[in-house]
Design an enzyme around this catalytic site. Structure first.
Site, PDB file in Angstrom:
ATOM      1  N   GLU A  31       0.844  -1.200   0.000  1.00 54.56           N
ATOM      2  CA  GLU A  31       0.000   0.000   0.000  1.00 54.56           C
ATOM      3  C   GLU A  31       0.877   1.248   0.000  1.00 54.56           C
ATOM      4  OE1 GLU A  31      -3.015  -0.426  -1.140  1.00 54.56           O
ATOM      5  OE2 GLU A  31      -3.624  -1.727   0.513  1.00 54.56           O
ATOM      6  N   THR A  33       2.858   2.247  -2.270  1.00 55.83           N
ATOM      7  CA  THR A  33       4.175   1.972  -2.860  1.00 55.83           C
ATOM      8  C   THR A  33       4.149   2.215  -4.368  1.00 55.83           C
ATOM      9  OG1 THR A  33       3.496  -0.328  -3.001  1.00 55.83           O
ATOM     10  CG2 THR A  33       4.920   0.251  -1.153  1.00 55.83           C
ATOM     11  N   GLY A 120     -13.195   1.657  -1.215  1.00 53.83           N
ATOM     12  CA  GLY A 120     -11.776   1.396  -1.458  1.00 53.83           C
ATOM     13  C   GLY A 120     -11.535   0.177  -2.329  1.00 53.83           C
ATOM     14  N   SER A 122     -11.948   0.494  -5.635  1.00 54.57           N
ATOM     15  CA  SER A 122     -11.621   1.101  -6.925  1.00 54.57           C
ATOM     16  C   SER A 122     -12.760   1.136  -7.925  1.00 54.57           C
ATOM     17  CB  SER A 122     -10.415   0.405  -7.551  1.00 54.57           C
ATOM     18  OG  SER A 122      -9.320   0.552  -6.714  1.00 54.57           O
ATOM     19  N   SER A 123     -13.900   1.606  -7.475  1.00 56.13           N
ATOM     20  CA  SER A 123     -15.014   1.723  -8.415  1.00 56.13           C
ATOM     21  C   SER A 123     -14.691   2.736  -9.511  1.00 56.13           C
ATOM     22  CB  SER A 123     -16.288   2.128  -7.686  1.00 56.13           C
ATOM     23  OG  SER A 123     -16.064   3.296  -6.928  1.00 56.13           O
ATOM     24  N   GLU A 156      -8.046  10.163 -13.189  1.00 58.63           N
ATOM     25  CA  GLU A 156      -8.113  10.349 -11.731  1.00 58.63           C
ATOM     26  C   GLU A 156      -7.317  11.589 -11.318  1.00 58.63           C
ATOM     27  OE1 GLU A 156     -10.142   8.720  -8.676  1.00 58.63           O
ATOM     28  OE2 GLU A 156      -9.869   7.580 -10.500  1.00 58.63           O
ATOM     29  N   ASP A 168      -4.625   0.546  -9.346  1.00 64.50           N
ATOM     30  CA  ASP A 168      -6.055   0.204  -9.432  1.00 64.50           C
ATOM     31  C   ASP A 168      -6.510  -0.076 -10.870  1.00 64.50           C
ATOM     32  OD1 ASP A 168      -5.731   0.829  -6.792  1.00 64.50           O
ATOM     33  OD2 ASP A 168      -6.918   2.660  -6.837  1.00 64.50           O
TER      34      ASP A 168
HETATM   35  C1  GLA Z   1      -5.329   4.256  -3.907  1.00 64.24           C
HETATM   36  C2  GLA Z   1      -4.602   4.667  -5.182  1.00 64.24           C
HETATM   37  C3  GLA Z   1      -3.535   3.653  -5.574  1.00 64.24           C
HETATM   38  C4  GLA Z   1      -2.627   3.320  -4.396  1.00 64.24           C
HETATM   39  C5  GLA Z   1      -3.441   3.034  -3.142  1.00 64.24           C
HETATM   40  C6  GLA Z   1      -2.579   2.864  -1.926  1.00 64.24           C
HETATM   41  O1  GLA Z   1      -6.081   3.099  -4.116  1.00 64.24           O
HETATM   42  O2  GLA Z   1      -5.516   4.812  -6.233  1.00 64.24           O
HETATM   43  O3  GLA Z   1      -2.803   4.111  -6.671  1.00 64.24           O
HETATM   44  O4  GLA Z   1      -1.682   4.323  -4.185  1.00 64.24           O
HETATM   45  O5  GLA Z   1      -4.393   4.036  -2.860  1.00 64.24           O
HETATM   46  O6  GLA Z   1      -1.787   1.745  -2.051  1.00 64.24           O
END
Ligand code: GLA
Length: 381
Positions: A31, A33, A120, A122-123, A156, A168
């Protein structure tokens, strides 16, 4: 969902569309990274966004959202994607494709999904990937999946104001059933790692909170990492990002960074190592070790990177003291969203009852539970 979309399309636009699907994602570990060119370990899930689309030979493009029950028209020559509207990503992706030289013509589109927003998973990445793929299919542009992911990331940045990494949309585009993607965010290439959990499962606990500071705090964390790199490059000119440092370098860099920056850098560096260890643990079927790594990741995100929140910390604490749980951690950008839990399948029902009761008592909120199955990436359906 596919037939609901087709029916709605016929009703609104009196034509036959083609339909594409792009999934949401989980992230096993790794996460914050990705924007430091590090390693992440995401997988596509079976929930996502569907897009039905057909050319319309009109002067405008028209879209209908099943979720909002709203129609929206726009002209390809004068789009103004503004933050906050459901059609923003649609116009955003169209704008980026036009800028890249794709000759878009007007179209009609219906979109719908079964993925929770703000959880969280990623919709929004799934939405952009689905739109990009729908347009690519309907106009035979044959846009490579990697580019679809890059356009979604850019949408985004430009239209939601979040300077996110590639994880994502990449996971949404490239997911493989029953596999996770060990993604190197420097080369932007991945290795598919089979996920066999035997008598264990992955379960998401949706905290149902999404704190309003999330976007600005996300961008601040990214800036903090970039600031550390600039400082460290004076002593280590060969590094490009924090990914270039190893855990064994931590004692060497500690005195070089201000007190507020060091823990953030430490998180990124140690988290990259945990991704590699997690891939090895999964490949050798060592789920106990996988659980420990999830735990360590949560602690690092909570204490060093400071992107957790009291609701997620509470859920994590309760989860790890519940029977059958090997490990749990906050997932995604932080400040809300889901807890990812690795637990014994036959303990799931007990786990749900326990967590629901305790969370309800502590925060007067009812968590949602999402049983995760790892599915295919974006495709025509
Ligand atoms: C969100 C971002 C990703 C990533 C995560 C954390 O989901 O969209 O690119 O940085 O946070 O790992």
């Amino acid at each position: 969902m596919k037939s609901a979309l087709i029916q709605s399309f016929r009703h609104h636009f009196e034509a036959e569309p083609l339909v594409v699907f792009a999934p949401g994602r989980i992230n096993l570990i790794g996460e914050h990274t990705d924007y430091q060119e590090g390693f992440v370990f995401p997988a596509a899930i079976s929930q996502g966004i569907w897009v039905a689309i057909a050319k319309n030979n009109l002067e405008v493009s028209r879209a209908y959202s099943l979720d909002f029950d709203q129609e929206f028209s726009f002209e390809l020559g004068s789009m103004s994607p503004k933050k906050g509207h459901w059609a923003t990503y649609l116009m955003g992706v169209c704008t980026l494709l036009q800028q890249a030289g794709y000759p878009l013509e007007n179209f009609d589109l219906v979109l719908g999904g079964d993925i929770p927003t703000g959880a969280g998973v990623s919709s929004s990445a799934a939405l952009s990937v689905a739109i990009g793929m729908g347009i690519s299919e309907v106009f035979s542009f044959q846009i490579p999946k990697k580019n679809l992911a890059l356009y979604a990331q850019k949408a985004e940045h430009l239209y939601a104001g979040v300077n996110c990494g590639i994880m994502d949309p990449y996971a949404s585009a490239f997911g493989v059933q029953n596999h996770a993607l060990l993604l190197d965010c420097r080369s932007v290439t991945h290795q598919e790692i089979p996920v066999h959990l035997g008598e264990y499962s992955l379960l998401l606990v949706n905290s149902k909170v999404s704190h309003s500071l999330a976007n600005s705090a996300y961008n601040q964390r990214r800036d903090a990492c970039e600031e550390s790199v600039v400082i460290l490059q004076k002593s280590f000119p060969e590094i490009r990002t924090l990914r270039d440092l190893a855990e064994s370098d931590l004692p060497k860099i500690k005195h070089l960074l201000p007190e507020v920056l060091f823990p953030k850098a430490k998180h990124v560096i140690s988290e990259c190592a945990r991704v590699q260890q997690a891939a090895e643990a999964l490949q050798s079927g060592n789920l106990l070790q996988m659980g420990k790594l999830l735990q360590a990741s949560h602690e690092s995100l909570r204490d060093d990177f400071e992107v957790s929140c009291s609701e997620l910390d509470f859920l994590e604490l309760q989860a790890k003291s519940t029977a059958g749980v090997l490990g749990a951690r906050m997932m995604g950008g932080g400040f809300g969203g889901c807890l990812l839990t690795l637990l014994k399948t036959n303990e799931i029902s007990n786990f749900k009852t326990t967590l629901q009761e305790r969370y309800q008592n502590a925060f007067q909120l009812t968590p949602d539970f999402i049983e995760v199955s790892l599915g295919e990436g974006a495709r025509k359906v």
